[in-house]
Write a protein that holds these residues in place. Sequence first.
Motif, PDB file in Angstrom:
ATOM      1  N   PRO A 224       5.898 -11.145 -11.181  1.00 34.34           N
ATOM      2  CA  PRO A 224       5.107 -11.202 -12.415  1.00 34.34           C
ATOM      3  C   PRO A 224       3.628 -11.444 -12.106  1.00 34.34           C
ATOM      4  N   GLY A 225       2.775 -10.733 -12.816  1.00 36.15           N
ATOM      5  CA  GLY A 225       1.338 -10.930 -12.668  1.00 36.15           C
ATOM      6  C   GLY A 225       0.709 -10.240 -11.475  1.00 36.15           C
ATOM      7  N   THR A 226       1.464  -9.378 -10.793  1.00 37.04           N
ATOM      8  CA  THR A 226       0.907  -8.640  -9.658  1.00 37.04           C
ATOM      9  C   THR A 226      -0.264  -7.773 -10.116  1.00 37.04           C
ATOM     10  N   LEU A 227      -1.296  -7.694  -9.279  1.00 38.75           N
ATOM     11  CA  LEU A 227      -2.454  -6.853  -9.579  1.00 38.75           C
ATOM     12  C   LEU A 227      -2.248  -5.485  -8.946  1.00 38.75           C
ATOM     13  N   PHE A 228      -2.203  -4.451  -9.778  1.00 35.80           N
ATOM     14  CA  PHE A 228      -2.058  -3.071  -9.319  1.00 35.80           C
ATOM     15  C   PHE A 228      -3.421  -2.385  -9.330  1.00 35.80           C
ATOM     16  N   ILE A 229      -3.786  -1.791  -8.199  1.00 28.81           N
ATOM     17  CA  ILE A 229      -5.058  -1.088  -8.064  1.00 28.81           C
ATOM     18  C   ILE A 229      -4.753   0.359  -7.702  1.00 28.81           C
TER      19      ILE A 229
ATOM     20  N   ALA B 168       7.869  -2.148  -0.756  1.00 30.75           N
ATOM     21  CA  ALA B 168       6.462  -2.404  -0.435  1.00 30.75           C
ATOM     22  C   ALA B 168       5.807  -3.347  -1.433  1.00 30.75           C
ATOM     23  N   VAL B 169       6.300  -3.371  -2.658  1.00 29.45           N
ATOM     24  CA  VAL B 169       5.642  -4.170  -3.695  1.00 29.45           C
ATOM     25  C   VAL B 169       6.340  -5.486  -3.984  1.00 29.45           C
ATOM     26  N   ALA B 170       7.572  -5.660  -3.524  1.00 31.01           N
ATOM     27  CA  ALA B 170       8.389  -6.805  -3.952  1.00 31.01           C
ATOM     28  C   ALA B 170       7.755  -8.147  -3.645  1.00 31.01           C
ATOM     29  N   GLU B 171       7.095  -8.276  -2.492  1.00 32.65           N
ATOM     30  CA  GLU B 171       6.481  -9.545  -2.108  1.00 32.65           C
ATOM     31  C   GLU B 171       4.955  -9.492  -2.150  1.00 32.65           C
ATOM     32  N   ALA B 172       4.407  -8.435  -2.723  1.00 30.80           N
ATOM     33  CA  ALA B 172       2.954  -8.237  -2.693  1.00 30.80           C
ATOM     34  C   ALA B 172       2.246  -9.045  -3.781  1.00 30.80           C
ATOM     35  N   ASP B 173       1.065  -9.512  -3.437  1.00 30.45           N
ATOM     36  CA  ASP B 173       0.168 -10.115  -4.430  1.00 30.45           C
ATOM     37  C   ASP B 173      -0.665  -9.043  -5.117  1.00 30.45           C
ATOM     38  N   ILE B 174      -1.003  -8.018  -4.351  1.00 27.89           N
ATOM     39  CA  ILE B 174      -1.812  -6.899  -4.838  1.00 27.89           C
ATOM     40  C   ILE B 174      -1.170  -5.612  -4.329  1.00 27.89           C
ATOM     41  N   VAL B 175      -1.095  -4.605  -5.196  1.00 26.27           N
ATOM     42  CA  VAL B 175      -0.539  -3.304  -4.819  1.00 26.27           C
ATOM     43  C   VAL B 175      -1.612  -2.243  -4.983  1.00 26.27           C
ATOM     44  N   ILE B 176      -1.824  -1.442  -3.937  1.00 29.87           N
ATOM     45  CA  ILE B 176      -2.801  -0.357  -3.970  1.00 29.87           C
ATOM     46  C   ILE B 176      -2.062   0.969  -3.835  1.00 29.87           C
ATOM     47  N   THR B 177      -2.380   1.900  -4.710  1.00 33.22           N
ATOM     48  CA  THR B 177      -1.812   3.240  -4.620  1.00 33.22           C
ATOM     49  C   THR B 177      -2.923   4.250  -4.376  1.00 33.22           C
ATOM     50  N   MET B 178      -2.648   5.219  -3.494  1.00 28.77           N
ATOM     51  CA  MET B 178      -3.564   6.336  -3.222  1.00 28.77           C
ATOM     52  C   MET B 178      -2.701   7.592  -3.164  1.00 28.77           C
ATOM     53  N   LEU B 179      -2.560   8.238  -4.326  1.00 28.64           N
ATOM     54  CA  LEU B 179      -1.567   9.294  -4.510  1.00 28.64           C
ATOM     55  C   LEU B 179      -2.218  10.588  -4.997  1.00 28.64           C
ATOM     56  N   PRO B 180      -1.500  11.725  -4.899  1.00 29.50           N
ATOM     57  CA  PRO B 180      -2.143  13.023  -5.122  1.00 29.50           C
ATOM     58  C   PRO B 180      -2.569  13.328  -6.550  1.00 29.50           C
ATOM     59  N   ASN B 181      -1.816  12.877  -7.554  1.00 33.97           N
ATOM     60  CA  ASN B 181      -2.169  13.253  -8.921  1.00 33.97           C
ATOM     61  C   ASN B 181      -1.586  12.254  -9.918  1.00 33.97           C
ATOM     62  N   GLY B 182      -1.968  12.423 -11.177  1.00 33.36           N
ATOM     63  CA  GLY B 182      -1.564  11.480 -12.207  1.00 33.36           C
ATOM     64  C   GLY B 182      -0.079  11.467 -12.473  1.00 33.36           C
TER      65      GLY B 182
ATOM     66  N   PHE C 157       0.861  -1.196   0.000  1.00 32.85           N
ATOM     67  CA  PHE C 157       0.000   0.000   0.000  1.00 32.85           C
ATOM     68  C   PHE C 157       0.892   1.238   0.000  1.00 32.85           C
ATOM     69  N   LEU C 158       0.756   2.052  -1.053  1.00 28.98           N
ATOM     70  CA  LEU C 158       1.570   3.256  -1.210  1.00 28.98           C
ATOM     71  C   LEU C 158       0.676   4.492  -1.157  1.00 28.98           C
ATOM     72  N   GLY C 159       0.965   5.360  -0.188  1.00 30.15           N
ATOM     73  CA  GLY C 159       0.174   6.572  -0.002  1.00 30.15           C
ATOM     74  C   GLY C 159      -0.690   6.461   1.229  1.00 30.15           C
ATOM     75  N   LEU C 160      -0.214   6.976   2.370  1.00 33.38           N
ATOM     76  CA  LEU C 160      -0.881   6.785   3.660  1.00 33.38           C
ATOM     77  C   LEU C 160      -1.392   8.105   4.228  1.00 33.38           C
ATOM     78  N   GLY C 161      -1.945   8.941   3.357  1.00 32.69           N
ATOM     79  CA  GLY C 161      -2.482  10.227   3.777  1.00 32.69           C
ATOM     80  C   GLY C 161      -3.842  10.093   4.429  1.00 32.69           C
TER      81      GLY C 161
END
Length: 302
Positions: free
Chosen positions: A89-94, A59-73, A11-15
């Motif tokens: 390989p094949g990680t799901l990014f949300i 944060a993503v190296a061992e993740a099955d799913i990665v979630i980002t909540m960031l300020p802008n594009g 999980f990236l972005g903990l605001g």
Amino acid sequence: MSKPEDTTIGFLGLGHMGGPMAANLAAAKYQVLAFDPVPEAQDQARRDGLTVVATAPEAVAEADIVITMLPNGRIVLEVYREILAAAKPGTLFIDSSTIDVADSVAAAELAVTQGHRALDAPVSGGVTGAAAGTLTFMVGGAEADFAQALPLLEVMGRQVVHCGGPGVGQAAKICNNMLLGISMIGLSEAIVLGEKLGLAHDKFFDVVSTASGQSWALTTNCPVPGPVPTSPANNDYKPGFATALMTKDLNLAANALRDNGVQGRIGQLAADIYNDFNQVGSSTDFSAVITDIRKRSEKEQA
């Protein structure tokens, strides 16, 4: 079906939004590896039971799913370029950030090009909804990827809607928030007019909340103190959804209107009004726009 404890989430972005969302996942027994560059956000994440790591790739190296909540594009694309090579390989990014549709599609393409999968899943519901786990998720991407993400999205949200392909979740978000901004401006103008005509706030609420002018802006986020005790107006407009964020979303909507040839004059005007108000009220709840309308109305009468 796998248990939450068998799924590792980066999980990236903990605001104000991402922090409570990640905390709810940890409370549901998901393994959450969290990253944010802000020390205060890191400290809160540790108190919430998250495993805080030193870098985004970690944060993503061992993740099955990665979630980002960031300020802008721009930041989303920069972070994706930094982390995609570190993921399995094949990680799901949300991506749950609210960003331009074109940036959202570009992020998904980056992920797919490097052998991963991607969803855009922006949210509605503000800080209160993030903390309570009652957000609405608007999701774009493949059906199979949506099905994998659904259990954890339901931990963070009460309503999860698969809207279509890549970028369509973002489309739903900016359309919704354009309508919300327009609604709040119209509601605020109506209340200020009622004040001028001698109509008390409680009587306005009693009539309009059960009549054809009823809206979420009135019944949940009423811009004057009293009728809805939980609305920010009762707490000096401390934000649930800040003016700065509404301004950002309305500008995204205005750009989309122009780029797609839609004659959205009210949407553009709403963006203009909030751009002006954001100069003085960026840290207040977006419903505080009523104070600006009231102030401008007094000047007109003077």
